[in-house]
Motif scaffolding. Structure first.
Motif, PDB file in Angstrom:
ATOM      1  N   SER A 180      -1.394   4.737   5.101  1.00 28.41           N
ATOM      2  CA  SER A 180      -2.418   4.036   5.885  1.00 28.41           C
ATOM      3  C   SER A 180      -3.139   2.964   5.078  1.00 28.41           C
ATOM      4  O   SER A 180      -3.818   2.104   5.650  1.00 28.41           O
ATOM      5  CB  SER A 180      -3.436   5.046   6.429  1.00 28.41           C
ATOM      6  OG  SER A 180      -3.985   5.834   5.386  1.00 28.41           O
ATOM      7  N   TRP A 181      -2.964   2.974   3.748  1.00 29.97           N
ATOM      8  CA  TRP A 181      -3.584   1.949   2.915  1.00 29.97           C
ATOM      9  C   TRP A 181      -2.740   0.688   2.815  1.00 29.97           C
ATOM     10  O   TRP A 181      -3.165  -0.313   2.235  1.00 29.97           O
ATOM     11  CB  TRP A 181      -3.871   2.506   1.512  1.00 29.97           C
ATOM     12  CG  TRP A 181      -5.123   3.329   1.496  1.00 29.97           C
ATOM     13  CD1 TRP A 181      -5.259   4.635   1.874  1.00 29.97           C
ATOM     14  CD2 TRP A 181      -6.420   2.881   1.125  1.00 29.97           C
ATOM     15  NE1 TRP A 181      -6.559   5.040   1.754  1.00 29.97           N
ATOM     16  CE2 TRP A 181      -7.302   3.981   1.290  1.00 29.97           C
ATOM     17  CE3 TRP A 181      -6.935   1.677   0.657  1.00 29.97           C
ATOM     18  CZ2 TRP A 181      -8.662   3.886   1.016  1.00 29.97           C
ATOM     19  CZ3 TRP A 181      -8.288   1.580   0.377  1.00 29.97           C
ATOM     20  CH2 TRP A 181      -9.135   2.679   0.560  1.00 29.97           C
ATOM     21  N   GLY A 182      -1.549   0.712   3.357  1.00 25.96           N
ATOM     22  CA  GLY A 182      -0.732  -0.493   3.413  1.00 25.96           C
ATOM     23  C   GLY A 182       0.160  -0.685   2.203  1.00 25.96           C
ATOM     24  O   GLY A 182       0.091   0.061   1.220  1.00 25.96           O
ATOM     25  N   TYR A 185      -0.526  -0.614  -1.783  1.00 24.47           N
ATOM     26  CA  TYR A 185      -0.755   0.642  -2.486  1.00 24.47           C
ATOM     27  C   TYR A 185       0.472   1.553  -2.451  1.00 24.47           C
ATOM     28  O   TYR A 185       0.373   2.737  -2.766  1.00 24.47           O
ATOM     29  CB  TYR A 185      -1.967   1.368  -1.889  1.00 24.47           C
ATOM     30  CG  TYR A 185      -3.252   0.618  -2.113  1.00 24.47           C
ATOM     31  CD1 TYR A 185      -4.007   0.801  -3.268  1.00 24.47           C
ATOM     32  CD2 TYR A 185      -3.707  -0.316  -1.176  1.00 24.47           C
ATOM     33  CE1 TYR A 185      -5.178   0.087  -3.477  1.00 24.47           C
ATOM     34  CE2 TYR A 185      -4.883  -1.033  -1.382  1.00 24.47           C
ATOM     35  CZ  TYR A 185      -5.610  -0.827  -2.532  1.00 24.47           C
ATOM     36  OH  TYR A 185      -6.769  -1.534  -2.756  1.00 24.47           O
ATOM     37  N   ALA A 276      -9.616   4.806   5.104  1.00 24.85           N
ATOM     38  CA  ALA A 276      -8.323   4.208   4.800  1.00 24.85           C
ATOM     39  C   ALA A 276      -8.362   2.698   4.986  1.00 24.85           C
ATOM     40  O   ALA A 276      -8.830   2.197   6.017  1.00 24.85           O
ATOM     41  CB  ALA A 276      -7.238   4.812   5.680  1.00 24.85           C
ATOM     42  N   GLY A 277      -7.906   1.972   3.983  1.00 28.24           N
ATOM     43  CA  GLY A 277      -7.829   0.525   4.064  1.00 28.24           C
ATOM     44  C   GLY A 277      -9.075  -0.215   3.660  1.00 28.24           C
ATOM     45  O   GLY A 277      -9.060  -1.451   3.601  1.00 28.24           O
ATOM     46  N   ASP A 278     -10.157   0.493   3.362  1.00 24.13           N
ATOM     47  CA  ASP A 278     -11.401  -0.171   2.984  1.00 24.13           C
ATOM     48  C   ASP A 278     -11.381  -0.471   1.484  1.00 24.13           C
ATOM     49  O   ASP A 278     -11.954   0.262   0.668  1.00 24.13           O
ATOM     50  CB  ASP A 278     -12.609   0.704   3.342  1.00 24.13           C
ATOM     51  CG  ASP A 278     -13.923  -0.070   3.291  1.00 24.13           C
ATOM     52  OD1 ASP A 278     -13.959  -1.124   2.624  1.00 24.13           O
ATOM     53  OD2 ASP A 278     -14.910   0.390   3.904  1.00 24.13           O
ATOM     54  N   VAL A 279     -10.700  -1.554   1.141  1.00 29.68           N
ATOM     55  CA  VAL A 279     -10.493  -1.907  -0.264  1.00 29.68           C
ATOM     56  C   VAL A 279     -11.823  -2.197  -0.958  1.00 29.68           C
ATOM     57  O   VAL A 279     -12.039  -1.795  -2.106  1.00 29.68           O
ATOM     58  CB  VAL A 279      -9.562  -3.128  -0.373  1.00 29.68           C
ATOM     59  CG1 VAL A 279      -9.426  -3.587  -1.817  1.00 29.68           C
ATOM     60  CG2 VAL A 279      -8.189  -2.793   0.209  1.00 29.68           C
TER      61      VAL A 279
END
Length: 533
Positions: A180-182, A185, A276-279
């Motif tokens: 979910s992090w793309g 990662y 998830a995904g909040d870099v």
């Protein structure tokens, strides 16, 4: 290595803390800033200047990667920004964040920003000396390249350019975030290994300016460093960056499975409260908070996979890309067919972890037998009989140490060697048996890590560990030249060793390093046949 084993190691280290601290700090103090300045070397990122120490050019703390912080946290390493002002490479760079150990110099710094390497060379010329790249031990959780055991001046004097590397460890190096992090990662669970790949790329681009040959590079490491060497042998990004390999007491056949690694990475972000995904949010978390969250994440992910040696917790994991599968499961990758291998263990590896543990010291025969039955139920009676025959008069605790040494270190090394033999490049096997260290009341014997200062010829830096007298000198006079010879020629044979044949599955010729070294055919063959893959 299990968390319990790590605790046992730290418990032992505490007993040596006073002597270790004094000697390590004094050695570091003598080295740091000593000597006159070297000529300036222009690297691909900027000019650097080291110090000339007893005729050796020493460069400490050269940055090979951008700080892996903020938006780069958990991501593949990036080259550093170029600089124009001469960098004074006279101090070791920070090691990875970790819990400080008693064996670490008090001057050692730890930071998330840890992508630094060190170089020792006898000449900044065009002689194209063989290069050795050292990967430190400490599992995948701790350790540093700048410790006195690992100083590279003796290798340099013997015609080798020695490079040692710091890289990300533990949660910072090996947290595999979920899909979910793309795609950025996808390989976060291998970030620390990709750091080493970047360091090897630095060597390829720059080492000729330090008198080294980029077409003759040997990677070597001990314990966790040996496992790192094993992994590099199975990583496509490392292809062509090294030409020989040495694995000391750290054979790695496999890596953590991706599903477990992603579960653990997801548990970490849950503990941190990052979506998830909040870099931006992930990059903003304080590094100490992340470091301190490891235990909670591991607890939260319990049951996701069966724990194994060097395959549980925040360790390298299979991503299907940078590490397509286990490096030697089921066998070696084809692109290392021409890479010679030197591999071995110490006779009494597990004394370092268990020799002072009350549960082992006071063990009964029944407890020893139960341990074997739990670990190898199908062949327990035979293994117990073979161990008792091989160690007459040994206590149950001593037998447990012998069994755990074989199970944890030796058998995997033999198995890796066997699998590498499917390829044409030669394999050499050794075992280190010197057991005269007075540390821990003489209980260490031929312990884990005992060979390190003999390989580096730095035993005078850590006499608290190897002890006084001529024994360590004699061991270094045999092991250090063998490692130098392997780096130079791909063959560890030297004039001061008996004839050392290549390893094969028929005779299994193994160099037994001791005050009087010898070659044995299939040492502990009965145990190998019972416990081998």
């Amino acid at each position: 290595m299990s968390e319990r084993t790590q605790v046992s190691r730290r418990t032992w280290m505490t007993s040596a803390a006073a002597a270790a601290g004094v000697l390590a700090v004094s050695s570091a103090a003598r080295a740091a800033g000593a000597g006159v300045a070297t000529p300036v070397v222009q690297t691909s990122h900027g000019p650097v200047r080291g110090r000339v120490e007893d005729g050796v050019n020493a460069f400490r703390g050269i940055r090979y990667g951008a700080p892996p912080i903020g938006a780069l946290r958990f991501r593949p390493p990036q080259p550093p920004a170029k600089w124009s002002k001469v960098f004074e490479a006279d101090t070791f760079g920070a090691a990875a964040m970790q819990t400080p150990g008693a064996d670490a110099p008090k001057t050692e710094e730890h930071s998330e920003d840890c992508l630094f390497l060190n170089v020792w060379s006898a000449g900044l010329d065009a002689k194209k000396r063989p290069v050795m790249v050292w990967l430190h031990g400490g599992g995948f959780w701790e350790g540093a390249a700048g410790r006195p055991t690992y100083y590279g001046d003796h290798f340099a004097r013997d015609g080798v350019v020695l490079v040692s590397v710091n890289h990300r460890l533990n949660v910072f190096g090996f947290a595999q975030l979920p899909d979910s992090w793309g795609p950025a990662y996808k390989s976060s669970g291998l970030a620390g290994m990709l750091d080493i790949v970047l360091a090897l790329q630095w060597v390829k681009a720059n080492i000729a300016r330090f008198g080294g040959d980029p077409n003759n590079v040997t990677i070597f490491g001990e314990s966790g460093g040996g496992a790192k060497v094993s992994l590099l042998l199975g990583m496509p990004p490392a292809k062509g960056l090294f030409h020989r390999a040495i694995i000391q007491s750290g054979a790695g056949l496999n890596a953590a499975p991706r599903d477990y690694a992603q579960t653990l990475g997801g548990a970490l972000t849950d503990v941190l409260g990052v979506k998830a995904g909040d870099v931006a949010a992930l990059g903003a978390v304080d590094a100490k908070t992340i470091f301190d969250s490891q235990k909670a994440a591991v607890e939260k992910a319990k049951g996701a996979a069966k724990a194994g040696f060097l395959t549980d917790g925040f360790v390298p994991s299979i991503d299907g890309q940078a590490l397509p599968r286990g490096p030697f499961t089921p066998g070696p990758q084809p692109w290392i067919a021409d890479v010679p291998l030197l591999i071995g263990t110490n006779r009494d590896e597990m004394t370092l972890f268990l020799a002072n543990a009350p549960a082992v010291i006071n063990q009964t025969d029944a407890e020893f037998e139960k341990g074997v039955r739990d670990a190898a139920p199908a062949k327990a009676d035979q293994i117990i009989a073979v161990l008792r025959a091989a160690h007459p008069g040994a206590t149950p605790g001593d037998l447990t140490i012998a069994f755990q040494t074989a199970k944890t270190f030796w058998i995997d090394s033999v198995t890796l060697a066997e699998r590498k033999l499917s390829q044409p490049a030669p394999v050499w096997m050794y075992r280190m048996d010197w057991d005269k260290s007075p540390a821990l009341g003489g209980k260490l014997k031929a312990a884990h890590a005992m060979e390190l200062s003999f390989v580096f010829s730095t035993h005078d830096n850590i006499r608290f560990f190897v002890g006084p007298g001529d024994g360590p000198n004699r061991m270094a006079a045999q092991m250090h030249p063998a490692w130098v010879a392997f780096a130079k020629t791909g063959n560890p044979q030297t004039a001061n060793l008996p004839n050392w044949p290549r390893y094969d599955t028929v005779r299994r010729q193994t160099m037994i390093f001791n005050l009087e070294s010898k070659v044995e055919s299939d040492p502990q063959g009965d145990l190998r046949r019972l416990m081998g893959a």
